[in-house]
Design a protein around this motif. Sequence first.
Motif, PDB file in Angstrom:
ATOM      1  N   ILE A   1       0.859  -1.183   0.000  1.00 11.87           N
ATOM      2  CA  ILE A   1       0.000   0.000   0.000  1.00 11.87           C
ATOM      3  C   ILE A   1       0.892   1.229   0.000  1.00 11.87           C
ATOM      4  CG2 ILE A   1      -1.754   1.292   1.297  1.00 11.87           C
ATOM      5  CD1 ILE A   1      -2.510  -1.470   2.580  1.00 11.87           C
ATOM      6  N   VAL A   2       0.600   2.172  -0.858  1.00 10.59           N
ATOM      7  CA  VAL A   2       1.373   3.414  -0.926  1.00 10.59           C
ATOM      8  C   VAL A   2       0.457   4.578  -0.603  1.00 10.59           C
ATOM      9  CG1 VAL A   2       2.740   4.950  -2.386  1.00 10.59           C
ATOM     10  CG2 VAL A   2       2.944   2.468  -2.659  1.00 10.59           C
ATOM     11  N   LEU A   3       0.839   5.363   0.385  1.00 11.65           N
ATOM     12  CA  LEU A   3       0.115   6.580   0.746  1.00 11.65           C
ATOM     13  C   LEU A   3       1.031   7.758   0.446  1.00 11.65           C
ATOM     14  CD1 LEU A   3      -1.355   5.354   4.144  1.00 11.65           C
ATOM     15  CD2 LEU A   3      -2.482   5.405   1.922  1.00 11.65           C
ATOM     16  N   ASN A   4       0.641   8.529  -0.544  1.00 15.86           N
ATOM     17  CA  ASN A   4       1.456   9.668  -0.964  1.00 15.86           C
ATOM     18  C   ASN A   4       1.011  10.940  -0.256  1.00 15.86           C
ATOM     19  OD1 ASN A   4       3.229   8.579  -3.113  1.00 15.86           O
ATOM     20  ND2 ASN A   4       1.274   8.061  -4.031  1.00 15.86           N
ATOM     21  N   THR A   5       1.977  11.721   0.124  1.00 17.07           N
ATOM     22  CA  THR A   5       1.693  13.049   0.644  1.00 17.07           C
ATOM     23  C   THR A   5       2.094  14.059  -0.426  1.00 17.07           C
ATOM     24  OG1 THR A   5       3.883  13.214   1.672  1.00 17.07           O
ATOM     25  CG2 THR A   5       2.085  12.390   3.052  1.00 17.07           C
ATOM     26  N   LEU A   6       1.562  15.228  -0.295  1.00  8.07           N
ATOM     27  CA  LEU A   6       1.926  16.299  -1.213  1.00  8.07           C
ATOM     28  C   LEU A   6       2.218  17.520  -0.362  1.00  8.07           C
ATOM     29  CD1 LEU A   6       2.272  17.322  -4.075  1.00  8.07           C
ATOM     30  CD2 LEU A   6      -0.150  17.874  -4.097  1.00  8.07           C
ATOM     31  N   ALA A   7       3.474  17.697  -0.064  1.00  9.39           N
ATOM     32  CA  ALA A   7       3.895  18.816   0.770  1.00  9.39           C
ATOM     33  C   ALA A   7       5.097  19.471   0.109  1.00  9.39           C
ATOM     34  CB  ALA A   7       4.259  18.326   2.171  1.00  9.39           C
ATOM     35  N   ARG A   8       4.995  20.740  -0.084  1.00 12.57           N
ATOM     36  CA  ARG A   8       6.067  21.478  -0.745  1.00 12.57           C
ATOM     37  C   ARG A   8       6.986  22.082   0.302  1.00 12.57           C
ATOM     38  NH1 ARG A   8       4.813  25.274  -5.680  1.00 12.57           N
ATOM     39  NH2 ARG A   8       3.633  23.398  -6.029  1.00 12.57           N
ATOM     40  N   GLU A   9       8.257  21.779   0.181  1.00 14.14           N
ATOM     41  CA  GLU A   9       9.249  22.364   1.082  1.00 14.14           C
ATOM     42  C   GLU A   9       9.602  23.758   0.578  1.00 14.14           C
ATOM     43  OE1 GLU A   9       9.809  20.790   3.771  1.00 14.14           O
ATOM     44  OE2 GLU A   9       8.983  18.883   3.133  1.00 14.14           O
ATOM     45  N   THR A  10       9.929  24.620   1.506  1.00 13.42           N
ATOM     46  CA  THR A  10      10.325  25.973   1.135  1.00 13.42           C
ATOM     47  C   THR A  10      11.810  26.146   1.390  1.00 13.42           C
ATOM     48  OG1 THR A  10       9.966  26.926   3.315  1.00 13.42           O
ATOM     49  CG2 THR A  10       8.055  26.820   1.841  1.00 13.42           C
ATOM     50  N   GLN A  11      12.340  27.229   0.913  1.00 15.61           N
ATOM     51  CA  GLN A  11      13.760  27.484   1.135  1.00 15.61           C
ATOM     52  C   GLN A  11      14.045  27.801   2.601  1.00 15.61           C
ATOM     53  OE1 GLN A  11      14.751  30.785  -1.339  1.00 15.61           O
ATOM     54  NE2 GLN A  11      13.557  32.248  -0.171  1.00 15.61           N
TER      55      GLN A  11
END
Length: 85
Positions: free
Chosen positions: A28-38
């Motif tokens: 099972i794959v649970l993907n997150t979508l979080a953008r890192e900032t500088q």
Amino acid sequence: TRLAKEAGATTIAVTNFGKSPILSHADIVLNTLARETQFRTEAMTSRIAQLAIIDALIAALALADYDRAVATIERTFDVLSTKRV
């Protein structure tokens, strides 16, 4: 993860990286979508997103078998209370 799967465990991968090598060993794959900032180079936002998924899974499991979950939490509390100073 590979060894766990070979031993018969169902494996779950929680990742923010869609091409992670661990995905080939996950059932099972649970993907997150979080953008890192500088400003946060330590992958803080992806860790928070992954922790939110883990918390939701724990809550769902606890609700699925409430009495067992309460008993387990009580046993854990009892064991840990002997270690507190």
